[in-house]
Design an enzyme around this catalytic site. Structure first.
Site, PDB file in Angstrom:
ATOM      1  N   CYS A 280       0.818  -1.195   0.000  1.00  0.00           N
ATOM      2  CA  CYS A 280       0.000   0.000   0.000  1.00  0.00           C
ATOM      3  C   CYS A 280       0.861   1.258   0.000  1.00  0.00           C
ATOM      4  O   CYS A 280       0.395   2.308  -0.367  1.00  0.00           O
ATOM      5  CB  CYS A 280      -0.908  -0.024   1.221  1.00  0.00           C
ATOM      6  SG  CYS A 280      -2.228   1.132   1.192  1.00  0.00           S
TER       7      CYS A 280
ATOM      8  N   ARG B 252      -2.500   4.772   5.499  1.00  0.00           N
ATOM      9  CA  ARG B 252      -3.130   4.023   4.416  1.00  0.00           C
ATOM     10  C   ARG B 252      -3.631   2.654   4.879  1.00  0.00           C
ATOM     11  O   ARG B 252      -4.457   2.043   4.209  1.00  0.00           O
ATOM     12  CB  ARG B 252      -2.140   3.819   3.263  1.00  0.00           C
ATOM     13  CG  ARG B 252      -1.817   5.091   2.488  1.00  0.00           C
ATOM     14  CD  ARG B 252      -0.671   4.867   1.535  1.00  0.00           C
ATOM     15  NE  ARG B 252      -0.524   5.983   0.609  1.00  0.00           N
ATOM     16  CZ  ARG B 252      -0.717   5.890  -0.706  1.00  0.00           C
ATOM     17  NH1 ARG B 252      -1.070   4.752  -1.239  1.00  0.00           N
ATOM     18  NH2 ARG B 252      -0.562   6.943  -1.480  1.00  0.00           N
TER      19      ARG B 252
ATOM     20  N   TRP C 167      -0.473  -4.160   2.148  1.00  0.00           N
ATOM     21  CA  TRP C 167      -1.831  -4.604   2.464  1.00  0.00           C
ATOM     22  C   TRP C 167      -2.078  -5.830   1.599  1.00  0.00           C
ATOM     23  O   TRP C 167      -2.058  -5.749   0.376  1.00  0.00           O
ATOM     24  CB  TRP C 167      -2.840  -3.502   2.166  1.00  0.00           C
ATOM     25  CG  TRP C 167      -4.254  -3.818   2.532  1.00  0.00           C
ATOM     26  CD1 TRP C 167      -4.815  -3.791   3.781  1.00  0.00           C
ATOM     27  CD2 TRP C 167      -5.309  -4.198   1.633  1.00  0.00           C
ATOM     28  NE1 TRP C 167      -6.142  -4.123   3.702  1.00  0.00           N
ATOM     29  CE2 TRP C 167      -6.475  -4.378   2.406  1.00  0.00           C
ATOM     30  CE3 TRP C 167      -5.363  -4.403   0.251  1.00  0.00           C
ATOM     31  CZ2 TRP C 167      -7.678  -4.749   1.841  1.00  0.00           C
ATOM     32  CZ3 TRP C 167      -6.580  -4.774  -0.318  1.00  0.00           C
ATOM     33  CH2 TRP C 167      -7.718  -4.943   0.474  1.00  0.00           C
TER      34      TRP C 167
ATOM     35  N   ASN D 130       3.216  -1.780  -5.489  1.00  0.00           N
ATOM     36  CA  ASN D 130       1.796  -1.574  -5.206  1.00  0.00           C
ATOM     37  C   ASN D 130       1.009  -1.988  -6.440  1.00  0.00           C
ATOM     38  O   ASN D 130       1.438  -1.708  -7.562  1.00  0.00           O
ATOM     39  CB  ASN D 130       1.487  -0.113  -4.911  1.00  0.00           C
ATOM     40  CG  ASN D 130       2.041   0.341  -3.585  1.00  0.00           C
ATOM     41  OD1 ASN D 130       2.477  -0.454  -2.775  1.00  0.00           O
ATOM     42  ND2 ASN D 130       2.034   1.647  -3.366  1.00  0.00           N
ATOM     43  N   GLY D 131      -0.171  -2.576  -6.238  1.00  0.00           N
ATOM     44  CA  GLY D 131      -1.005  -2.937  -7.378  1.00  0.00           C
ATOM     45  C   GLY D 131      -1.203  -4.436  -7.478  1.00  0.00           C
ATOM     46  O   GLY D 131      -0.876  -5.201  -6.563  1.00  0.00           O
TER      47      GLY D 131
ATOM     48  N   GLU E 182     -24.079   5.133   6.157  1.00  0.00           N
ATOM     49  CA  GLU E 182     -22.744   5.544   6.594  1.00  0.00           C
ATOM     50  C   GLU E 182     -22.515   5.182   8.066  1.00  0.00           C
ATOM     51  O   GLU E 182     -21.421   4.742   8.443  1.00  0.00           O
ATOM     52  CB  GLU E 182     -22.570   7.046   6.362  1.00  0.00           C
ATOM     53  CG  GLU E 182     -21.297   7.648   6.928  1.00  0.00           C
ATOM     54  CD  GLU E 182     -20.016   7.102   6.319  1.00  0.00           C
ATOM     55  OE1 GLU E 182     -18.943   7.421   6.856  1.00  0.00           O
ATOM     56  OE2 GLU E 182     -20.078   6.349   5.319  1.00  0.00           O
TER      57      GLU E 182
ATOM     58  N   LYS F  27     -19.522   2.733   9.477  1.00  0.00           N
ATOM     59  CA  LYS F  27     -18.559   3.112  10.496  1.00  0.00           C
ATOM     60  C   LYS F  27     -18.499   2.066  11.604  1.00  0.00           C
ATOM     61  O   LYS F  27     -17.431   1.706  12.083  1.00  0.00           O
ATOM     62  CB  LYS F  27     -18.906   4.483  11.091  1.00  0.00           C
ATOM     63  CG  LYS F  27     -18.604   5.650  10.184  1.00  0.00           C
ATOM     64  CD  LYS F  27     -17.112   5.822   9.972  1.00  0.00           C
ATOM     65  CE  LYS F  27     -16.810   6.489   8.643  1.00  0.00           C
ATOM     66  NZ  LYS F  27     -16.973   5.649   7.470  1.00  0.00           N
TER      67      LYS F  27
ATOM     68  N   GLU G 212     -16.796  -1.147  10.341  1.00  0.00           N
ATOM     69  CA  GLU G 212     -15.383  -0.954  10.005  1.00  0.00           C
ATOM     70  C   GLU G 212     -14.473  -1.050  11.221  1.00  0.00           C
ATOM     71  O   GLU G 212     -13.418  -1.688  11.162  1.00  0.00           O
ATOM     72  CB  GLU G 212     -15.172   0.436   9.365  1.00  0.00           C
ATOM     73  CG  GLU G 212     -15.510   0.530   7.902  1.00  0.00           C
ATOM     74  CD  GLU G 212     -15.256   1.923   7.359  1.00  0.00           C
ATOM     75  OE1 GLU G 212     -14.624   2.020   6.295  1.00  0.00           O
ATOM     76  OE2 GLU G 212     -15.667   2.909   7.991  1.00  0.00           O
TER      77      GLU G 212
ATOM     78  N   HIS H  11     -40.564  -5.358   5.002  1.00  0.00           N
ATOM     79  CA  HIS H  11     -40.329  -6.168   3.811  1.00  0.00           C
ATOM     80  C   HIS H  11     -39.173  -7.144   4.006  1.00  0.00           C
ATOM     81  O   HIS H  11     -38.594  -7.622   3.033  1.00  0.00           O
ATOM     82  CB  HIS H  11     -40.068  -5.264   2.606  1.00  0.00           C
ATOM     83  CG  HIS H  11     -41.232  -4.404   2.246  1.00  0.00           C
ATOM     84  ND1 HIS H  11     -42.405  -4.907   1.717  1.00  0.00           N
ATOM     85  CD2 HIS H  11     -41.423  -3.068   2.373  1.00  0.00           C
ATOM     86  CE1 HIS H  11     -43.256  -3.919   1.513  1.00  0.00           C
ATOM     87  NE2 HIS H  11     -42.686  -2.793   1.912  1.00  0.00           N
TER      88      HIS H  11
ATOM     89  N   LYS I 271      -6.460   2.581   3.781  1.00  0.00           N
ATOM     90  CA  LYS I 271      -6.992   3.926   3.624  1.00  0.00           C
ATOM     91  C   LYS I 271      -7.149   4.311   2.157  1.00  0.00           C
ATOM     92  O   LYS I 271      -8.194   4.773   1.726  1.00  0.00           O
ATOM     93  CB  LYS I 271      -6.064   4.929   4.333  1.00  0.00           C
ATOM     94  CG  LYS I 271      -6.554   6.372   4.281  1.00  0.00           C
ATOM     95  CD  LYS I 271      -7.828   6.545   5.061  1.00  0.00           C
ATOM     96  CE  LYS I 271      -8.331   7.956   5.063  1.00  0.00           C
ATOM     97  NZ  LYS I 271      -9.633   8.079   5.740  1.00  0.00           N
TER      98      LYS I 271
END
Length: 605
Positions: free
Chosen positions: A2, A27, A74, A99-100, A478, A482, A485, A501, A600
């Site tokens: 990362c 990150r 990561w 990275n990638g 949201e 949170k 996470e 429903h 991040k």
């Protein structure tokens, strides 16, 4: 992923590499490592702990050198383990960080194994190291240019060889990479923050660039191998922005920075005008007849909130797409649509790819809302609004989200004005309300002690529901994000009218149900939904406006918001949800700023 830092200098670069890794910790990562050229050979130190532990290892070993590369990883290919951590070596001659994701790593691995290479990791990265070694002809710069042509996927790499100890070569395709310039020393990194305090002279590499860094020289070629002149920018990545100060965690700090971040984001906004988004904005806004919003995660929920604003106030049709899904389905492009991307970092791989896909379909009117003025997203779009949240270190976004909402409201009002739908008195009323947001948020933050009491109850649960209606349904989404996470509690959000429903089947006395209850046109409908929860024994935790006539009672816990804030209410109501997640995480003892499995800046697809 990362984070990458590399350096070639006339001094020991170990402190620079380690400081760079510390600045990239925001990150998110699960391992880290450093490789250096020491006494004629490559040496490295790697850890599956934090950078502080890596530094202890290096201090004990005395590892030092004038050329080196460093990385925070990561995990994508291969579990978080020392043998999978970067840097990777090939035959003790090539050291590389990456990275990638390399999509053709399997076929390259088979080819290299047939050539006698033995793989020590499960990573796609080790393939690149061995490929470069296999092709190496004594000129690392030329070799890397040839090797990257064999790669399919996204990458940012930094590599050096024991045969050329005063040279680092780097390349990028689909992942961000910058070059830092110094006197008798040069650097490469994932972003300018990694080099804060070391250099402020930055070059942003473009897609396909390969760069040769030596002590007195930086040489760049483009994807075609032709010399490329890239602009040198002075970038002030202030180190003070990442100091924790008196706060326990960065997330807490960033929650409490929101009044200032919103005030800064509104600084200089003397009135509503398209030119807030760029010189071409008026012409573009006059031409567009719809809006397409592309974003991921928290930024996607900001886009969902903006859909309500844009369609209600600017009377313009809006589609909001999850960026990672958008380019993999057949859609109906509209050349007259304004494509809006939302990203904290401006480097989110899925959002960048979705933007490019939209343009490939003929949609050329593009605008980004972003927190980093020098990011790829800003460079790719015609128009931009730069939020001024400052550096956001906590993986779970807080102040980036609320400043995105502020920018999206400015976009809504500017489009409404361009379309002849915003009278002078309406503009003044909206601006007055927006300028009052910092003070209003201070009042909301004062609710923290009451929220701490709720968090103790939430910490003992493993599931939670969040409910909202209308404008506040995305805020419920949201809030649930949170909580999951940073506490690892399973949380879901629903438009409250959807309870009957299906989700109502989950409601028991063990299921806390968080309800966002502003005193708006839907509050009476919401009260009926709350009764559905109470009838099944569910425990309600309600954030209610003071005049909504929702009272505490058996199974109903109420925290009253200081004031109703009309269409801007989502910006206020999300803050107590952030605090609830934060204090629940504290009570559960989780890693608030670096939650497991998350990063991040998501720069891989």
């Amino acid at each position: 992923m990362c984070g990458i830092v590399g350096a070639v200098a006339q001094q020991n670069v170990t402190p620079i590499l380690l400081e760079g890794l510390k600045r990239l910790e925001y990150r998110g990562y699960d391992s880290c490592g450093v490789a250096l050229y020491v006494d004629g050979k490559l040496q490295r130190s790697r850890s599956t702990s934090r950078v502080a532990e890596l530094q202890k290892q290096i201090d004990q070993s005395g590892l030092a050198g004038f050329t080196g590369i460093a990385h925070t990883r990561w995990a994508t290919h291969g579990a978080p383990a020392t043998h999978n951590a970067h840097p990777h070596f090939s035959r003790d001659r090539i050291a590389l960080v990456h990275n990638g994701i390399i999509e053709n790593h399997d076929e390259l691995r088979a080819e290299l194994q047939a050539a006698g290479y033995v793989f020590e990791s499960q990573t796609d990265t080790e393939v690149i190291a061995h490929l470069i070694d296999h092709m190496y002809d004594g000129d690392l710069f030329a070799t890397v240019q040839q090797a990257v042509r064999r790669l399919t996927g996204a990458y940012a790499i930094a590599v050096f060889s024991s045969d050329e100890p005063h040279r680092v070569v780097a390349a990028r395709q689909g992942s961000p990479l910058i070059v830092g310039l110094g006197e008798g020393q040069n650097f490469v990194a994932s972003d300018a923050m990694a080099l804060a305090g070391t250099t402020d002279q930055i070059i942003y590499l473009e897609e396909g660039d390969v760069v040769d860094l030596q002590l007195q020289k930086v040489w760049i070629v483009d994807a075609a191998g032709k010399p490329a002149a890239r602009e040198v920018r002075t970038v002030q990545a202030f180190s003070s922005a990442v100091e924790l100060g008196p706060y326990q965690h960065y997330m807490q700090k960033e929650i409490f920075e929101q009044p200032r971040a919103i005030a800064d984001t509104l600084e200089g906004v003397a009135g509503i005008m398209p030119e807030l988004f760029g010189d071409k904005a008026y012409k573009i806004f006059k031409e567009v007849d719809s809006v397409l919003i592309l974003a991921c995660g928290t930024s996607y929920y900001a886009g969902l909130t903006a859909k309500y604003w844009l369609e209600s106030i600017a009377k313009i049709p809006v589609n909001v797409e999850i960026a990672s899904e958008y380019r993999y389905r057949d859609s109906v492009p509209n050349p007259k649509s304004l494509v809006v991307t939302i990203s904290q970092s401006g480097e989110t791989a899925d959002t960048l790819a979705a933007l490019k896909h939209a343009r490939s379909l003929g949609m050329q009117h593009t605008l980004t809302i972003c927190n980093v003025a020098t990011s790829a997203m800003v460079r790719e779009c015609e128009l931009a609004y730069i939020t001024r949240a400052g550096v956001e270190v906590g993986v779970a976004s807080t102040k980036a989200f609320t400043t995105q909402l502020v920018a999206l409201m400015l976009l809504t009002l500017s489009l409404a004005q361009t379309r002849g739908l915003l009278a002078q008195e309406q503009e003044e009323a909206h601006l007055k309300a927006m300028r009052h947001l910092p003070a209003a948020l201070q009042s909301v933050l004062a609710l923290e002690p009451s929220i701490v009491a709720w968090a103790e109850a939430f910490a003992r649960r493993e599931n939670a529901l969040f409910l909202g209606r209308g404008l506040h349904y995305p805020i419920a989404l949201e809030g649930a994000l949170k909580l999951k996470e940073i506490t690892y509690i399973h949380a879901e959000a629903y438009a409250a009218g959807e309870l009957k429903h299906g989700p109502l089947a989950l409601v028991t006395e063990q299921m806390p149900v968080v309800t966002v209850a502003p005193n708006d046109a839907l509050v009476e409908k919401l009260k009926s939904n709350m009764q559905e929860v109470r009838a099944r024994g569910g425990q309600l935790y309600v954030f209610a406006d003071g005049d909504s006539h929702i009272n505490s009672g058996e199974g109903v816990h109420v925290i009253r918001m200081p004031e109703h804030y009309g269409v801007l209410s989502p910006i206020l109501h999300v803050v107590p949800l952030q605090l609830l997640a934060y204090h629940t995480a504290l009570a559960r003892g989780t890693d608030v700023d670096k939650p497991r499995n998350l990063a991040k800046s998501v720069t891989v697809e």
